[in-house]
Design an enzyme around this catalytic site. Sequence first.
Site, PDB file in Angstrom:
ATOM      1  N   LEU A 176       0.854  -1.175   0.000  1.00  0.00           N
ATOM      2  CA  LEU A 176       0.000   0.000   0.000  1.00  0.00           C
ATOM      3  C   LEU A 176       0.892   1.227   0.000  1.00  0.00           C
ATOM      4  CD1 LEU A 176      -2.740  -0.841   2.688  1.00  0.00           C
ATOM      5  CD2 LEU A 176      -2.942  -1.024   0.206  1.00  0.00           C
ATOM      6  N   ASP A 177       0.468   2.278  -0.695  1.00  0.00           N
ATOM      7  CA  ASP A 177       1.224   3.526  -0.687  1.00  0.00           C
ATOM      8  C   ASP A 177       1.348   4.047   0.742  1.00  0.00           C
ATOM      9  OD1 ASP A 177       1.083   3.304  -3.425  1.00  0.00           O
ATOM     10  OD2 ASP A 177      -0.504   4.792  -3.647  1.00  0.00           O
ATOM     11  N   VAL A 178       2.384   4.843   0.982  1.00  0.00           N
ATOM     12  CA  VAL A 178       2.585   5.445   2.301  1.00  0.00           C
ATOM     13  C   VAL A 178       1.337   6.221   2.732  1.00  0.00           C
ATOM     14  CG1 VAL A 178       3.887   7.188   3.584  1.00  0.00           C
ATOM     15  CG2 VAL A 178       5.094   5.583   2.102  1.00  0.00           C
ATOM     16  N   THR A 193      -1.755   5.750   1.834  1.00  0.00           N
ATOM     17  CA  THR A 193      -2.984   4.962   1.804  1.00  0.00           C
ATOM     18  C   THR A 193      -3.062   4.099   3.057  1.00  0.00           C
ATOM     19  OG1 THR A 193      -2.970   4.890  -0.618  1.00  0.00           O
ATOM     20  CG2 THR A 193      -4.296   3.223   0.511  1.00  0.00           C
TER      21      THR A 193
END
Length: 306
Positions: free
Chosen positions: A138-140, A142
């Site tokens: 997951l993106d930082v 998100t």
Amino acid sequence: MTAWLVPDGLDGERVDAAASRMTGLTRSRVADLIDAGQVRLGGANVAKASQRVRAGDLLDVDLDEAARPPVRVQPRLADGLRIVHLDPDIVVVDKPAGVAAHPSLGWDGPDVLGHLAAAGIGVATTGADERQGIVQRLDVGTSGLMVVARAEGAYSVLKQAFRDRRVDKEYQALVQGRLDPPAGTIEAPIGRHPGADWKFAVVAGGRPSVTHYETLEAFAHASLLRVHLETGRTHQIRVHLSALHHPCAGDPLYGADPVLAARLGLERQWLHAVRLAFIHPGTGEPCEFASPPSPDLGHALDVLRH
């Protein structure tokens, strides 16, 4: 990118094996580069390590990426990270925004693997040093659910399940404007943005990417969507929705309005992984996990509703 022509002797080989023979990299390192979109065959990003090469194909590999020194996991607890499920095969976490999936060059904040190490939770050793056990990211910015493999067998099974699109990944996203139609499918290839190394875009020759969306709630200037991913490209939801001119609220990298973000009290993109379902790699039984949107995202919805 450095390019080679595939020789006759490697005709029909798997792309990870062929690239390993041609570059001297290990097959696992090539697989990592494939996952990161750093291997191209015939001008298109390689989607699977099992893809076959043909004699005369042009194979491009990012050797600069491959040569970067490994980043080590540093044990460090991450505030707000919650363990949702733990057994000998897997650990499922509810990741807050501001926490990376794993350590990387240029990132000095907390990460999931560092938290697990600090908590005494071991993970599989398969994969690059800084990504051992990681089968999804997951993106930082998100938040939401993420599974990490603890056993070597679980790593292989889950990695293949993600590749074969047998994992149900459901997100909620608050986007600017109202989508027309209110439900649909976005199918567009994603690759690195031609003008920014840290950004991605819909580009010809990118990796095949499929996103399904459905409007849950429509407001005057925004829409709350349910999003299902078939593929798991970096920034996929953010890129696809931005390409439709409906960026996630609070996501200036992909064109969000900072005035709306300030009004909603958002300091990051409104994007949350709310549900994760898959066949358990150890028991073979279906398992499902859920996570409600975090308080900052809930506050933004309250502002819109009232």
